[in-house]
Every structure is written in C-alpha cells, then in structure tokens.
Scaffold this motif. Structure first.
Motif, PDB file in Angstrom:
ATOM      1  N   ILE A  55       0.837  -1.202   0.000  1.00 40.99           N
ATOM      2  CA  ILE A  55       0.000   0.000   0.000  1.00 40.99           C
ATOM      3  C   ILE A  55       0.869   1.247   0.000  1.00 40.99           C
ATOM      4  CG2 ILE A  55      -1.680   1.340   1.330  1.00 40.99           C
ATOM      5  CD1 ILE A  55      -2.877  -1.275   2.279  1.00 40.99           C
ATOM      6  N   ARG A  56       1.922   1.237   0.833  1.00 43.81           N
ATOM      7  CA  ARG A  56       2.799   2.395   0.893  1.00 43.81           C
ATOM      8  C   ARG A  56       3.600   2.550  -0.399  1.00 43.81           C
ATOM      9  NH1 ARG A  56       4.975   1.277   5.422  1.00 43.81           N
ATOM     10  NH2 ARG A  56       6.863   0.253   4.660  1.00 43.81           N
ATOM     11  N   TYR A  95      -1.279   5.662  -1.363  1.00 46.14           N
ATOM     12  CA  TYR A  95      -2.617   5.487  -0.796  1.00 46.14           C
ATOM     13  C   TYR A  95      -3.715   5.857  -1.795  1.00 46.14           C
ATOM     14  CZ  TYR A  95      -0.199   4.870   3.628  1.00 46.14           C
ATOM     15  OH  TYR A  95       0.616   4.385   4.619  1.00 46.14           O
TER      16      TYR A  95
END
Length: 415
Positions: A22-23, A27
């Motif tokens: 995700i990072r 986002y």
C-alpha cells in the motif's frame, strides 16, 4: 545500555523499512484504479441498454454489445503488448481518450437514422480501445512486489494482491450493471454510456499519470526490457487461466441475462441488479480471504475446489422458483467465483513469460469481457424464445467451462 539503545534503534529502522504494498503503490492508487475500471464493467450492459431502447431490438442490442467483446478480444491483448513494450502511460492516455470519444459518439448515433452497421462498427472500436485497467493494475503490482519484496515473501504477497484485485473486479462487475440500471432508469438510456465516457476520461487519465506507471517497462527504444518470444504465450500454463477467465466472463453474462429474464417473468425486472448483487457479497468476501489459505492448499487444488462449488450452485438455478431462493443460490455461487478468479490471476502471474506480464493479464481481462458479451447475446435470444427456465441452464454450461479449464491446468501442473 548504549548497545541496547543501538539494537532498539536498528530494530525500529528495520520495521520502518519493512515493505508495504500500500505504501509503495501510494494510498491514492487503489481508489483510482478501482473507479478507473468501472467503464470496463459498464460497457457491455450500457451499450445493450442503449441500443435496445433506441432501436427497439433486443437482437440488435445483443449483437452490438457482442461486437464490443469482439473488439476487446482482437485488440485488447495488443494493447497489453504495447504497454509491455512502450510503457503503460502513453498506451492508457491514447486508449482512454479515444474510448471516451467513441462512447459519446455511440450515445449520439443510437438515436439517429444511421444504418445498424454504423452502430456495430462503433461498438467494435469501443471494445478495441477500451483501456485495460484491471490487467495493467495487476501487472503494476506484480512489478512492485518483484522490486521491493525479498524472494521468499513474493508468492504470498502476490497471492494477496491478486485476491484484492479479484475482489475489486467483483465489485465493479457486480455493481457496474446496477449503476447502468440506475442511470438508465432515472435519466436517459444514453446516460450510462455518457457516464462511462466521463469516468474513462477522468479516472483512466489519473490511473495513467499515477507514478506507479513507471513500475512497468522502460520508455526508451534503447533500453527496452528483455522479452520472451511470443510463442511462449501459447503454452498450457498460460492459456489455461485465459480459458478459465473466458469461462468466468461467460458465467457473468449468462447469469445476469438469465436472471433479468427470471425477474421479468415475476414482474420486477428492475430488481435484477439488486438480486445479482447477492452474488458479489460472497464472492468479494471469499476473494479477500484467499490470502489466508495455507500454502499446502495449492493453486490448482483451489481452482478445482471452488469451480466445483460454482458448478453445483449453477446446476441448482433452474430449480429455483422464488426471488428469495434465487438470492440464496447466488450467495452460494459467489463463494465459488471469488477464489476461482484469484487463483486464475495468481497462476497467470506465476507463469507469465519474461517481459509479457501486461500481455498475459490483458489476455485474461479480454477473456472476461468476450465471454460476458457473447453469453449476454446468446442467453438473451434463448430467454426470448424459450423462457427464463431454459436460459438459467446457460450459467451451468459456463461454469463447466471454468471447471474444465481447471482440470487442464491441474493436468499440466502434474506434468
């Protein structure tokens, strides 16, 4: 004491450096990629609704929507190959812009006295130019995982990423038709097509310009990445997931069309989308849960297990005689759909030839759309001529295709 502090600080820095998909993707990436694939899911049903409303012919509507699938089948994989070679950004920007213009053109032409052949031609080019957001998103995530994760963790993370991507596909393929129905009912029959054009122009552009587009191949002619020969795409471990995705598309098209006929016979055709949504609940939940399956539950075994659930649920459809019973049956069917899709894409990621990831992912995405288009057209004709009870046999045929492709894959895995 000093040593302890140093060790604590080192451990903290190691935790911070621990990779996070995700990072690494950002986002904003996941919501943008989710909405950007909605036009893909709205395309077939939206064009069908538009043409039937404008020309009053279910047969013409079915053939027109099928032409979009044909365009995607013939050109979609070529767009994936172009993305592998030249980078996703430029391919998506061109395809998204052209597709938006063609969708607006279709909305205008449908209500004019142009020949039916003109609609068929525009529909073909709409399918041909449809941005392949879902497969290219998978390709991006696989590239990121390969770059930032250690080798011993990649398989687990790829399975989790494919689980999310399949759940996202389920969301748009289940609720895309619902959005089409709401727009067509509350506004005009052209509204879903125009809405898809706006979504493509805005969100596909945002997806193309997102920094993760750089996770793909290099842009310059001198530093293009090595690629396996095209003949490597024609292998059982690659073609079996593609055939399975085609079967899933056949199931989606057959299920939605036969369900619409079932609900129309009960006087509530406008509720078909809501009942269809029951399938998405179980499907999305199980798709996300695939990441929790133990490693000893192999991908081939998962495909066979959940495809069997899909077949069993589909065989029960002709026996259902109430809306409540239909919703319960679709919940069970959803349990089979999500994990099967995740498995197909995980296998495709594992056996994609070198430098051909976007091509293979696009082949699977095209298979879903082609299957949906073809099954929608054929099942609609069957429902018109023989009734909903016979049309409800079509999802079982499609489920058998999914299971058969799983058997071929399992045999190839044993070899």
């Amino acid at each position: 004491m000093h040593t302890t502090l140093v060790e604590t600080d080192t451990s903290a820095r190691a935790a911070v450096r621990r990779p996070s998909l995700i990072r690494e993707a950002g986002y904003a990436y996941f919501p943008v990629a989710l909405v950007a694939r909605l036009p893909f899911a709205m395309m077939v049903v939206g064009i069908l609704t538009l043409v039937v409303s404008a020309r009053g012919s279910l047969a013409l509507g079915g053939v027109t929507s099928a032409m979009t699938g044909l365009g995607t089948a013939l050109v979609g994989p070529l767009l994936g190959a172009a993305a592998d070679r030249f980078g996703q950004r430029r391919v998506l920007l061109v395809a998204g812009t052209v597709n938006s213009v063609l969708l607006v053109t279709m909305a205008g032409l449908a209500f004019t006295p142009v020949p039916d052949a003109a609609l068929l031609a525009v529909a073909f080019f709409i399918g041909a130019s449809m941005p392949q957001v879902a497969p290219l998103s998978r390709s991006r995530l696989v590239a990121i995982i390969g770059r930032v994760y250690p080798r011993d963790r990649r398989t687990t993370v790829v399975n989790g990423a494919m689980a999310y991507e399949s759940a996202a596909d389920e969301i748009v393929f289940v609720f895309g038709p619902v959005i089409v129905g709401l727009l067509a009912t509350t506004m005009t029959p052209a509204a879903p097509v125009i809405g898809a054009a706006v979504l493509a122009l805005v969100f596909v552009t945002a997806f193309a310009l997102h920094p993760t587009a750089a996770a793909g191949p290099a842009r310059g002619a001198a530093d293009r990445p090595a690629q396996a020969p095209v003949r490597d795409l024609v292998r059982v471990r690659v073609l079996a997931p593609v055939a399975g995705a085609l079967g899933m598309g056949l199931f989606f098209g057959a299920m939605l069309t036969s369900l619409t006929a079932f609900m129309a016979e009960r006087g509530v055709p406008e509720q078909a989308g809501l009942v269809y949504g029951a399938m998405g609940i179980g499907s999305a939940a199980l798709a996300l849960g695939v990441a929790l399956f133990p490693a000893r539950f192999s991908l081939s075994a998962r495909w066979l297990t959940f495809a069997a659930v899909l077949v069993a649920g589909a065989l029960a459809l002709p026996l259902v005689d109430s809306v409540t019973g239909m919703a319960l049956c679709l919940l069970v069917i959803g349990v089979g759909i999500g994990p099967t899709l995740v498995t197909q894409y995980s296998l495709a990621a594992a056996f994609s030839p070198l430098g051909r990831s976007a091509t293979v992912m696009t082949m699977l995405g095209s298979g879903v759309v082609v299957g949906q288009s073809a099954a929608s057209a054929v099942t609609g004709i069957v429902a018109d001529t023989l009734g909903a009870s016979v049309a409800l046999l079509a999802p079982a045929v499609a489920a058998a295709v999914v299971l058969g492709a799983g058997v071929v894959n399992a045999a190839a895995a044993r070899r």
